[in-house]
Write an enzyme that holds these catalytic residues in place. Structure first.
Site, PDB file in Angstrom:
ATOM      1  N   GLU A   1      66.685  12.340  49.126  1.00  0.00           N
ATOM      2  CA  GLU A   1      65.237  12.263  49.326  1.00  0.00           C
ATOM      3  C   GLU A   1      64.488  12.010  48.026  1.00  0.00           C
ATOM      4  O   GLU A   1      63.272  12.163  47.968  1.00  0.00           O
ATOM      5  CB  GLU A   1      64.723  13.535  50.005  1.00  0.00           C
ATOM      6  CG  GLU A   1      65.309  13.719  51.399  1.00  0.00           C
ATOM      7  CD  GLU A   1      64.671  14.847  52.190  1.00  0.00           C
ATOM      8  OE1 GLU A   1      63.617  15.361  51.775  1.00  0.00           O
ATOM      9  OE2 GLU A   1      65.236  15.218  53.226  1.00  0.00           O
TER      10      GLU A   1
ATOM     11  N   LYS B   1      59.525  17.857  63.429  1.00  0.00           N
ATOM     12  CA  LYS B   1      60.168  16.565  63.198  1.00  0.00           C
ATOM     13  C   LYS B   1      60.267  15.900  64.562  1.00  0.00           C
ATOM     14  O   LYS B   1      61.122  16.269  65.366  1.00  0.00           O
ATOM     15  CB  LYS B   1      61.573  16.773  62.632  1.00  0.00           C
ATOM     16  CG  LYS B   1      61.626  17.310  61.200  1.00  0.00           C
ATOM     17  CD  LYS B   1      63.057  17.684  60.860  1.00  0.00           C
ATOM     18  CE  LYS B   1      63.285  17.857  59.368  1.00  0.00           C
ATOM     19  NZ  LYS B   1      64.635  18.458  59.101  1.00  0.00           N
TER      20      LYS B   1
END
Ligand code: PGA
Ligand code: ZN
Length: 420
Positions: free
Chosen positions: A198, A330
């Site tokens: 990430e 999410k």
């Protein structure tokens, strides 16, 4: 009213170079095309076992170009709930493995984009309607470990939250300084080894606690006050650590019981300016989550990611047990926007906080920024401050903050993290 004329799937590639699925939804009046919406499904590496299942990207494309297109043609694109319910029904499985959660979320999001495009407003505005909204406060990764950087530290995310910042833009300014300072510190001791999935620095440390001290040092090096200006947020992604009845800290060559991990985290909360801890225990370890929330829940956010998997049912159970106090949203964990919203509704009802989050496998798609703003969710997590699949989202936030201008509600950082 705009109706769906066409739905198309396409196989594209994500930030880990893996195949994923893109959906395009064309809407119009009669057969005349009026607007198009597009979205790409993200994908996780440290996935919860309760997540809706993504299927092979080629199979997801096939599902979109076949059964989903047939089912949604002529449907009003403004009826997000009807669209999502139709896809859920068509799939017919509890974990969405027939059509694929990746197919569903790409189409669900593409419909939201198409509706906004047909009305000629940005997605965040279309979702907010007449409600006034605020910019969300970012959680931004500085070091990335766990399943996103194998062979490094055991914890997945060492993040910062700019608790004293007055705007989204200022949060990013401060983050840029801390990120650069953290990199400079690593370079100085010859430990700069690139970045994890990430975009956070690949952490070369001897213990899982060392990055915390480094983070405090980097915040100070950046000319900011640890705790007052910038706090620390952790994601242990502890489901990944749990093996053979214990939480394995491979780096330190030891396994901890739930009680020992609890004690370690309490010690860290005393020593470091920690404001948020995600998945401190494994997805099945509700008793440990309960005990930790009782002990630390009035001092830090305790976030359920794998623990809740954006499932309204799992969240309601957690609320009943008083386990965690914040839910990570999410959308691809559950499959549709309607189900994500239902989870958010349950959180709000119970006084739980919420954070909209990206996945470790991402793309140029910036939908989640619009969801956070449009739904009025006050926090946003999209990874680090490097790599364009992350920066695209932070930069979209800057555009939205500028568009909101004086109409924005006050930036919630200080209210959320420095209230007492
Ligand atoms: P994932 O990780 O997208 O790999 O599941 C992100 C997170 O745990 O928050
Ligand atoms: Zn997580």
């Amino acid at each position: 009213m705009a109706r769906i004329i066409d739905v198309r799937g396409r196989r594209v590639w994500d930030s880990r170079g893996r195949a994923t699925v893109e959906a395009e939804v064309v809407v119009g009046r009669g057969s005349t095309p009026l607007a198009m919406g597009r979205a790409i499904a993200p994908s996780g590496a440290s996935t919860g076992s309760g997540e809706a299942k993504a299927i092979d990207a080629a199979a997801a494309v096939q599902a979109i170009n076949g059964r989903i297109r047939d089912a949604l043609k002529a449907h009003s694109v403004s009826d997000q709930e009807g669209i999502d319910r139709k896809m859920i029904e068509l799939d017919g499985t509890p974990d969405r493995h027939r059509l694929g959660a990746n197919a569903l979320i790409a189409v669900s999001l593409a419909c939201a984009h198409a509706d906004a495009a047909a009305r000629k407003v940005p997605l965040w505005k279309n979702l907010a309607g007449t409600r006034r909204v605020a910019m969300p406060v970012p959680q931004i990764q500085i070091f990335g470990g766990g399943a996103h950087a194998r062979g490094s530290v055991d914890l997945q995310d060492y993040m910062i939250v700019c608790v004293g910042a007055g705007s989204f833009a200022e949060s990013l300014e401060w983050t840029a300084r801390v990120y650069a300072a953290a990199g400079a510190r690593l370079a100085k001791r010859g430990a700069l080894h690139g970045v994890a999935d990430e975009g956070g620095y690949w952490p070369a440390f001897k213990s899982n606690e060392e990055p915390l001290a480094e983070l405090v040092g980097a915040i100070a090096d950046a000319g900011l006050e640890p705790g007052t200006d910038v706090g620390i947020a952790l994601d242990l992604a502890a489901t990944q650590l749990y093996r053979a009845g214990a939480y394995q800290l491979a780096l330190e060559n030891r396994g901890l019981t739930s009680g020992q991990l609890h004690a370690m985290l309490m010690r860290w909360i005393e020593r470091y300016p920690i404001v948020s801890i995600e998945d401190p225990f494994a997805e099945h370890d509700a008793a440990a989550m309960q005990a930790f929330t009782a002990d630390a829940g009035d001092r830090v956010q305790i976030v359920g990611d794998d623990f809740f998997v954006t499932s309204e049912a799992r969240l309601r159970e957690g609320i009943r047990l008083k386990a965690a106090n914040t839910v990570l949203l999410k959308p691809n964990q559950v499959g549709t926007l309607t189900e994500t919203l239902a989870c958010l509704g349950a959180a709000r009802e119970a006084g739980y906080r919420a954070i909209v989050s990206a996945r470790s496998g991402e793309t140029e798609d910036v939908s989640i920024v619009h969801l956070a703003v449009g739904w009025g969710v006050p926090q946003l997590k999209v990874g680090s401050f490097a790599r364009s699949e992350r920066m695209a989202k932070w930069n979209e936030g800057l555009r939205i903050e500028e568009a909101l201008g004086a109409k924005a509600l006050p930036y919630p950082a200080r209210r959320l993290f420095r209230a007492s």
